[in-house]
Scaffold this motif. Structure first.
Motif, PDB file in Angstrom:
ATOM      1  N   GLY A   1       0.796  -1.217   0.000  1.00 53.97           N
ATOM      2  CA  GLY A   1       0.000   0.000   0.000  1.00 53.97           C
ATOM      3  C   GLY A   1       0.818   1.250   0.000  1.00 53.97           C
ATOM      4  O   GLY A   1       0.290   2.334   0.028  1.00 53.97           O
ATOM      5  N   GLY A   2       2.174   1.112  -0.050  1.00 53.12           N
ATOM      6  CA  GLY A   2       3.023   2.289   0.038  1.00 53.12           C
ATOM      7  C   GLY A   2       2.855   3.219  -1.116  1.00 53.12           C
ATOM      8  O   GLY A   2       3.160   4.398  -1.029  1.00 53.12           O
ATOM      9  N   GLY A   3       2.358   2.743  -2.284  1.00 57.35           N
ATOM     10  CA  GLY A   3       2.216   3.609  -3.432  1.00 57.35           C
ATOM     11  C   GLY A   3       0.896   4.326  -3.463  1.00 57.35           C
ATOM     12  O   GLY A   3       0.641   5.097  -4.366  1.00 57.35           O
ATOM     13  N   SER A   4       0.022   4.087  -2.519  1.00 49.99           N
ATOM     14  CA  SER A   4      -1.287   4.714  -2.501  1.00 49.99           C
ATOM     15  C   SER A   4      -1.280   5.918  -1.584  1.00 49.99           C
ATOM     16  O   SER A   4      -0.278   6.249  -0.954  1.00 49.99           O
ATOM     17  CB  SER A   4      -2.343   3.711  -2.018  1.00 49.99           C
ATOM     18  N   ALA A   5      -2.438   6.581  -1.526  1.00 54.33           N
ATOM     19  CA  ALA A   5      -2.548   7.747  -0.651  1.00 54.33           C
ATOM     20  C   ALA A   5      -2.356   7.370   0.809  1.00 54.33           C
ATOM     21  O   ALA A   5      -2.051   8.226   1.639  1.00 54.33           O
ATOM     22  CB  ALA A   5      -3.911   8.408  -0.851  1.00 54.33           C
ATOM     23  N   LEU A   6      -2.522   6.063   1.141  1.00 51.53           N
ATOM     24  CA  LEU A   6      -2.320   5.635   2.517  1.00 51.53           C
ATOM     25  C   LEU A   6      -0.873   5.807   2.960  1.00 51.53           C
ATOM     26  O   LEU A   6      -0.571   5.734   4.149  1.00 51.53           O
ATOM     27  CB  LEU A   6      -2.739   4.168   2.674  1.00 51.53           C
ATOM     28  N   ALA A   7       0.032   6.037   2.002  1.00 54.08           N
ATOM     29  CA  ALA A   7       1.432   6.276   2.364  1.00 54.08           C
ATOM     30  C   ALA A   7       1.579   7.525   3.210  1.00 54.08           C
ATOM     31  O   ALA A   7       2.616   7.716   3.856  1.00 54.08           O
ATOM     32  CB  ALA A   7       2.278   6.396   1.102  1.00 54.08           C
ATOM     33  N   VAL A   8       0.558   8.383   3.231  1.00 53.71           N
ATOM     34  CA  VAL A   8       0.629   9.574   4.070  1.00 53.71           C
ATOM     35  C   VAL A   8       0.713   9.187   5.546  1.00 53.71           C
ATOM     36  O   VAL A   8       1.153   9.976   6.381  1.00 53.71           O
ATOM     37  CB  VAL A   8      -0.608  10.481   3.811  1.00 53.71           C
ATOM     38  N   LEU A   9       0.324   7.951   5.876  1.00 54.90           N
ATOM     39  CA  LEU A   9       0.382   7.473   7.259  1.00 54.90           C
ATOM     40  C   LEU A   9       1.703   6.791   7.581  1.00 54.90           C
ATOM     41  O   LEU A   9       1.849   6.205   8.657  1.00 54.90           O
ATOM     42  CB  LEU A   9      -0.779   6.497   7.518  1.00 54.90           C
ATOM     43  N   ALA A  10       2.660   6.838   6.659  1.00 52.69           N
ATOM     44  CA  ALA A  10       3.917   6.119   6.853  1.00 52.69           C
ATOM     45  C   ALA A  10       4.615   6.530   8.145  1.00 52.69           C
ATOM     46  O   ALA A  10       5.216   5.694   8.826  1.00 52.69           O
ATOM     47  CB  ALA A  10       4.835   6.355   5.654  1.00 52.69           C
ATOM     48  N   ALA A  11       4.565   7.820   8.488  1.00 51.26           N
ATOM     49  CA  ALA A  11       5.233   8.272   9.708  1.00 51.26           C
ATOM     50  C   ALA A  11       4.676   7.582  10.944  1.00 51.26           C
ATOM     51  O   ALA A  11       5.401   7.335  11.911  1.00 51.26           O
ATOM     52  CB  ALA A  11       5.094   9.791   9.845  1.00 51.26           C
ATOM     53  N   TRP A  12       3.395   7.240  10.915  1.00 49.07           N
ATOM     54  CA  TRP A  12       2.774   6.587  12.064  1.00 49.07           C
ATOM     55  C   TRP A  12       3.172   5.115  12.163  1.00 49.07           C
ATOM     56  O   TRP A  12       2.980   4.494  13.206  1.00 49.07           O
ATOM     57  CB  TRP A  12       1.255   6.706  11.989  1.00 49.07           C
ATOM     58  N   ARG A  13       3.719   4.557  11.074  1.00 43.04           N
ATOM     59  CA  ARG A  13       4.145   3.163  11.113  1.00 43.04           C
ATOM     60  C   ARG A  13       5.602   3.006  11.525  1.00 43.04           C
ATOM     61  O   ARG A  13       6.047   1.899  11.786  1.00 43.04           O
ATOM     62  CB  ARG A  13       3.908   2.509   9.733  1.00 43.04           C
ATOM     63  N   ASP A  14       6.341   4.112  11.565  1.00 40.34           N
ATOM     64  CA  ASP A  14       7.711   4.087  12.063  1.00 40.34           C
ATOM     65  C   ASP A  14       7.655   4.242  13.587  1.00 40.34           C
ATOM     66  O   ASP A  14       7.125   5.236  14.091  1.00 40.34           O
ATOM     67  CB  ASP A  14       8.509   5.238  11.435  1.00 40.34           C
ATOM     68  N   PRO A  15       8.162   3.272  14.379  1.00 39.64           N
ATOM     69  CA  PRO A  15       8.006   3.331  15.840  1.00 39.64           C
ATOM     70  C   PRO A  15       8.535   4.621  16.463  1.00 39.64           C
ATOM     71  O   PRO A  15       7.876   5.214  17.328  1.00 39.64           O
ATOM     72  CB  PRO A  15       8.806   2.112  16.333  1.00 39.64           C
ATOM     73  N   ALA A  16       9.722   5.071  16.026  1.00 39.11           N
ATOM     74  CA  ALA A  16      10.293   6.282  16.613  1.00 39.11           C
ATOM     75  C   ALA A  16       9.454   7.503  16.282  1.00 39.11           C
ATOM     76  O   ALA A  16       9.184   8.342  17.146  1.00 39.11           O
ATOM     77  CB  ALA A  16      11.728   6.470  16.124  1.00 39.11           C
ATOM     78  N   LEU A  17       9.018   7.617  15.025  1.00 38.20           N
ATOM     79  CA  LEU A  17       8.225   8.779  14.633  1.00 38.20           C
ATOM     80  C   LEU A  17       6.831   8.740  15.256  1.00 38.20           C
ATOM     81  O   LEU A  17       6.269   9.788  15.602  1.00 38.20           O
ATOM     82  CB  LEU A  17       8.126   8.851  13.104  1.00 38.20           C
ATOM     83  N   ARG A  18       6.254   7.544  15.379  1.00 32.82           N
ATOM     84  CA  ARG A  18       4.927   7.456  16.005  1.00 32.82           C
ATOM     85  C   ARG A  18       4.975   7.982  17.433  1.00 32.82           C
ATOM     86  O   ARG A  18       4.108   8.758  17.857  1.00 32.82           O
ATOM     87  CB  ARG A  18       4.436   6.010  15.979  1.00 32.82           C
ATOM     88  N   ARG A  19       5.992   7.574  18.180  1.00 34.32           N
ATOM     89  CA  ARG A  19       6.119   8.082  19.549  1.00 34.32           C
ATOM     90  C   ARG A  19       6.406   9.582  19.553  1.00 34.32           C
ATOM     91  O   ARG A  19       5.934  10.309  20.423  1.00 34.32           O
ATOM     92  CB  ARG A  19       7.227   7.323  20.279  1.00 34.32           C
ATOM     93  N   ALA A  20       7.175  10.039  18.559  1.00 35.77           N
ATOM     94  CA  ALA A  20       7.456  11.472  18.462  1.00 35.77           C
ATOM     95  C   ALA A  20       6.163  12.266  18.271  1.00 35.77           C
ATOM     96  O   ALA A  20       5.967  13.319  18.882  1.00 35.77           O
ATOM     97  CB  ALA A  20       8.412  11.744  17.303  1.00 35.77           C
ATOM     98  N   LEU A  21       5.267  11.770  17.430  1.00 37.51           N
ATOM     99  CA  LEU A  21       4.022  12.478  17.166  1.00 37.51           C
ATOM    100  C   LEU A  21       3.104  12.464  18.385  1.00 37.51           C
ATOM    101  O   LEU A  21       2.424  13.459  18.676  1.00 37.51           O
ATOM    102  CB  LEU A  21       3.323  11.865  15.954  1.00 37.51           C
ATOM    103  N   LEU A  22       3.074  11.348  19.114  1.00 37.41           N
ATOM    104  CA  LEU A  22       2.257  11.287  20.326  1.00 37.41           C
ATOM    105  C   LEU A  22       2.811  12.226  21.393  1.00 37.41           C
ATOM    106  O   LEU A  22       2.051  12.940  22.064  1.00 37.41           O
ATOM    107  CB  LEU A  22       2.195   9.852  20.844  1.00 37.41           C
TER     108      LEU A  22
END
Length: 421
Positions: free
Chosen positions: A219-240
């Protein structure tokens, strides 16, 4: 924490220890100053604008809401376009839209046109802003990346300290439309500089988009790629953590004027001067955070100052809201926003370093979660019968929550780096 081995080839020819060349970023730094001015300019002009177009101040305030909402919603999607197709296209498109939006605001004769122009300005900033941060992060040498981003943050805050008062003086002398015309001319003047300084970049190859490297999968080539940052553990915690920090930071700031006005019987003019103190603290914090962050990364300490900035935020809020005497309260405000500026700079450095494939998308999510946290924090403070108590409790508690989350995130960051080549 440096992740230079994963950086795109476009920075491979830049020596790591190269001295930071500030003038190389003159165009994007000028834009950040103008964006900072734009963000804070409307608030002091609300009474004049409302009177000019014959609406209430509450109705005129919808122009601010339009800007913030459009930015918060659109920035992650436009950041994805920047990651996919290069910085130059989205940056220039956003800059041109910013010129048009400010011209439209200056020409507006009723509330509908003004709201639409402010929404267009939000769209413009959502396109250009993440592209700017990503451009700085991927072209500045790793050894001075934090200082480069910190200077950008400082210039954004300088828009509040210098740009807003200048806009107010211009509005007082020639009407509120003159302030928007000045923004129009200033932004247009930056375009030739951007054309020279922001070189065209190739689009990301297939499979290396924002979804790659972050669990994007098929799904990385779709618009859902906009959520990629939330799937990276370090970045997800950064956003929270970013959400919690800004719920304390800007959520509490929403009521700072009311609290200080009630405690010390300050006039509207005096409260306006506190806004300058807020901007000055943000400038100092941005520069300090960038420099100390670079030193920490060079020593291999993986940005350990993020928990420190959160604790200092809690201390600053406590002093500002409950400290004895106005001097300590004002020192608390200065400490509050020094910590805020430093924290934001360190967050942008992390977003620009830990996941090069989606720098702009991650930066955009930082802003979106900042706005979300602001709304949550303001709502939580407003739920208290006494806003002074609410500001103190919500601000201090959530700042300490952000500190604890920052400590946990460091552990996740180590694990993420250990799994990378």
């Amino acid at each position: 924490m440096s992740d230079v081995s994963d950086s795109p080839p476009i920075v491979a020819d830049v020596p790591e220890q190269e001295v930071f060349r500030r003038w190389r970023y003159a165009g994007v730094f000028a834009l950040l100053f103008l964006f900072g001015t734009e963000t804070f300019l409307v608030s002091p002009l609300l009474p004049t604008i409302a009177d000019s177009i014959h609406v209430s101040e509450a109705a005129a305030a919808s122009t601010v809401t339009a800007y913030v909402l459009v930015y918060a919603i659109c920035a992650p999607f436009l950041g994805l376009l920047s990651d996919r197709f290069g910085r130059r296209r989205t940056l220039l498109a956003g800059t041109v839209l910013f010129v048009l939006s400010n011209a439209a605001a200056a020409l507006s004769t009723d509330l509908t046109l003004l709201v639409l122009s402010r929404a267009l300005a939000g769209l413009a900033a959502a396109a250009a802003g993440p592209a700017i941060w990503a451009h700085i992060a991927e072209t500045a040498p790793d050894a001075v990346r934090g200082r480069a981003l910190g200077l950008g943050m400082a210039l954004f805050s300088t828009g509040q300290v210098i740009g807003v008062p200048l806009g107010g003086l211009l509005a007082g002398a020639a009407g509120w439309r003159a302030a928007f015309w000045a923004l129009t001319v200033g932004t247009a003047a930056a375009v030739p500089v951007l054309l020279r300084q922001v070189a065209p970049r190739p689009a990301a190859p297939a499979g290396a988009g924002a979804g790659a490297g972050a669990g994007g999968g098929a799904g990385g080539g779709s618009a859902l790629a906009v959520l990629a940052a939330w799937r990276d553990p370090a970045l997800r915690r950064a956003l929270l953590v970013n959400t919690a920090f800004n719920a304390a930071n800007l959520g509490a700031y929403t009521f700072l004027g009311a609290v200080l006005g009630e405690r010390f019987d300050l006039s509207v003019q005096a409260l306006g001067l506190i806004g300058v103190l807020v901007g000055a603290g943000s400038v100092a914090g941005s520069l300090l955070g960038g420099r100390l962050g670079d030193q920490a990364r060079a020593a291999g300490r993986r940005l350990p100052l993020l928990p420190v900035w959160s604790v200092l935020l809690a201390a600053g809020i406590a002093l500002a809201v409950a400290g004895p005497g106005i001097v300590l309260a004002l020192l608390g405000v200065l400490l509050w926003f020094t910590a805020s500026g430093a924290f934001v700079t360190d967050q942008q450095t992390l977003a620009g370093t830990v996941a090069p494939a989606h720098r702009a998308t991650s930066s955009a999510w930082l802003t979106s979660t900042m706005y979300a946290g602001t709304g949550v924090g303001a709502w939580a403070v407003g739920a208290f019968g006494d806003v002074a108590h609410g500001t103190l409790i919500v601000g201090v508690v959530l700042a300490l929550v952000a500190a604890a989350g920052s400590v946990q995130r460091r552990g996740a960051l180590r694990g993420t780096e250990g799994a990378r080549p």
